[in-house]
Design a protein around this motif. Sequence first.
Motif, PDB file in Angstrom:
ATOM      1  N   SER A  17     -73.281 -21.420 -44.009  1.00 12.09           N
ATOM      2  CA  SER A  17     -73.016 -22.362 -44.975  1.00 12.09           C
ATOM      3  C   SER A  17     -71.767 -20.945 -44.987  1.00 12.09           C
ATOM      4  O   SER A  17     -71.514 -19.743 -44.711  1.00 12.09           O
ATOM      5  CB  SER A  17     -73.922 -21.955 -46.057  1.00 12.09           C
ATOM      6  N   HIS A  64     -65.850 -12.872 -44.697  1.00 11.33           N
ATOM      7  CA  HIS A  64     -65.391 -14.200 -44.599  1.00 11.33           C
ATOM      8  C   HIS A  64     -64.287 -15.309 -43.715  1.00 11.33           C
ATOM      9  O   HIS A  64     -64.906 -16.406 -43.248  1.00 11.33           O
ATOM     10  CB  HIS A  64     -63.966 -13.642 -46.534  1.00 11.33           C
ATOM     11  N   ASN A  68     -70.606 -21.192 -48.164  1.00 12.76           N
ATOM     12  CA  ASN A  68     -71.247 -19.893 -50.117  1.00 12.76           C
ATOM     13  C   ASN A  68     -71.695 -18.535 -50.050  1.00 12.76           C
ATOM     14  O   ASN A  68     -73.254 -18.404 -49.127  1.00 12.76           O
ATOM     15  CB  ASN A  68     -72.622 -21.010 -50.761  1.00 12.76           C
ATOM     16  N   HIS A  69     -71.203 -17.673 -50.533  1.00 20.05           N
ATOM     17  CA  HIS A  69     -71.602 -16.766 -50.777  1.00 20.05           C
ATOM     18  C   HIS A  69     -72.902 -16.509 -51.330  1.00 20.05           C
ATOM     19  O   HIS A  69     -73.393 -15.366 -50.322  1.00 20.05           O
ATOM     20  CB  HIS A  69     -70.360 -15.527 -51.710  1.00 20.05           C
ATOM     21  N   GLU A  70     -73.368 -17.250 -52.584  1.00 27.43           N
ATOM     22  CA  GLU A  70     -74.753 -17.061 -52.565  1.00 27.43           C
ATOM     23  C   GLU A  70     -75.673 -17.380 -51.874  1.00 27.43           C
ATOM     24  O   GLU A  70     -76.848 -17.011 -51.431  1.00 27.43           O
ATOM     25  CB  GLU A  70     -75.654 -17.460 -54.121  1.00 27.43           C
ATOM     26  N   VAL A  71     -75.681 -18.479 -50.558  1.00 22.49           N
ATOM     27  CA  VAL A  71     -76.517 -19.220 -50.381  1.00 22.49           C
ATOM     28  C   VAL A  71     -76.537 -17.997 -49.463  1.00 22.49           C
ATOM     29  O   VAL A  71     -77.703 -17.829 -48.092  1.00 22.49           O
ATOM     30  CB  VAL A  71     -76.057 -20.311 -49.626  1.00 22.49           C
ATOM     31  N   GLN A  72     -75.557 -18.178 -48.461  1.00 25.50           N
ATOM     32  CA  GLN A  72     -75.237 -16.947 -47.465  1.00 25.50           C
ATOM     33  C   GLN A  72     -76.486 -15.871 -47.414  1.00 25.50           C
ATOM     34  O   GLN A  72     -76.975 -15.141 -46.848  1.00 25.50           O
ATOM     35  CB  GLN A  72     -73.836 -16.385 -47.198  1.00 25.50           C
ATOM     36  N   MET A  73     -76.660 -14.649 -49.139  1.00 28.96           N
ATOM     37  CA  MET A  73     -77.774 -13.342 -48.912  1.00 28.96           C
ATOM     38  C   MET A  73     -78.676 -13.733 -48.792  1.00 28.96           C
ATOM     39  O   MET A  73     -79.196 -13.304 -48.397  1.00 28.96           O
ATOM     40  CB  MET A  73     -77.100 -13.030 -50.543  1.00 28.96           C
ATOM     41  N   VAL A  74     -78.831 -14.787 -49.671  1.00 34.51           N
ATOM     42  CA  VAL A  74     -80.113 -15.652 -49.322  1.00 34.51           C
ATOM     43  C   VAL A  74     -80.680 -15.882 -48.281  1.00 34.51           C
ATOM     44  O   VAL A  74     -81.961 -15.395 -47.552  1.00 34.51           O
ATOM     45  CB  VAL A  74     -80.547 -17.238 -49.976  1.00 34.51           C
TER      46      VAL A  74
END
Length: 309
Positions: A19, A89, A21-27
């Motif tokens: 992904s 990134h 998306n940063h938030e998705v990556q952290m999840v």
Amino acid sequence: EMEHENYTVVTEFVLLGLSQNHEVQMVLFFSFMFFYMIILPGNVLIILTIWKDSQLGSPMYFFLANLASLDICYCSVTPPKMLADFFSHHKTISYRACMAQLFFLHFLGAAEAFLLMVMAYDRYVAICKPLHYTRLVNRRVSCVLVGAAWGGGFIHGIILFVLSIHLPLCGPNILDNFFCDVHQLVKLACANSYKVKLLMFLNNGVVIVMCFTLLLISYALLLLKLWTQSSKAKNKVTSTCVSHIIVVFVMVGPAMYIYGSPFQAVPMEKVVAVFHTVIFPLTNPVIYTLRNKEIKGSMWKLVSKHILW
């Protein structure tokens, strides 16, 4: 990148990952880390339990310990890079690292498929020829069979590695995934390299389909044989066979889905790849263990004695 004779000399590949998306990556990162913190020690515990307990000295447990070892190695190929890339990134992998990933994925994956065939043979002899079991599947034979599984996987990995390093690349050095694999490189190959593509397709497709077909046939014969057993023996053997069949579908099914059509993009490829390379391998020994009272009892004794104490 440098152009030479219409081919592209690639020094690194860009990975698009799971992904952007940063938030998705952290999840995803914390989900995978949580999974690893629970399941990986469980696999190590299975190996230690079989090694420490002399009552678990039968070939079946020897094969299970090797399966757990293979799965731990297999899950050390792509996940570390994937987890590190969640904080990057610009996700890249060097050409050499890509080839190393490719080799070890197919070396260990094929070795596991061959080991599943060995385990099917072990159950066949135990059920259909119980009086000859100690002669046909003794310690020496077990070591030879496990060595053959590892050796067969190594040969499979080497063949794909050699074909891949001679694959002329014309496409952009972008891989729409979180790791480097054969079918992705094939998509970047030049149009005039059809023979190499065909060899890679045959090498992957034939091995996977052959293993899957032989495993299904062997367990179908075993289940038919069970109808002649007593109720008590039938329940015990059926439990073992069901565990084996579940692992066969869990391990070989996604591989057939991914590598069955190397020239075309398949739906949900990244999701299937995550389960095939990250989730399923570590759960295979657990599936066997949860249905085996002997090894569960030995594991509890080991934990009670050395950890809880």
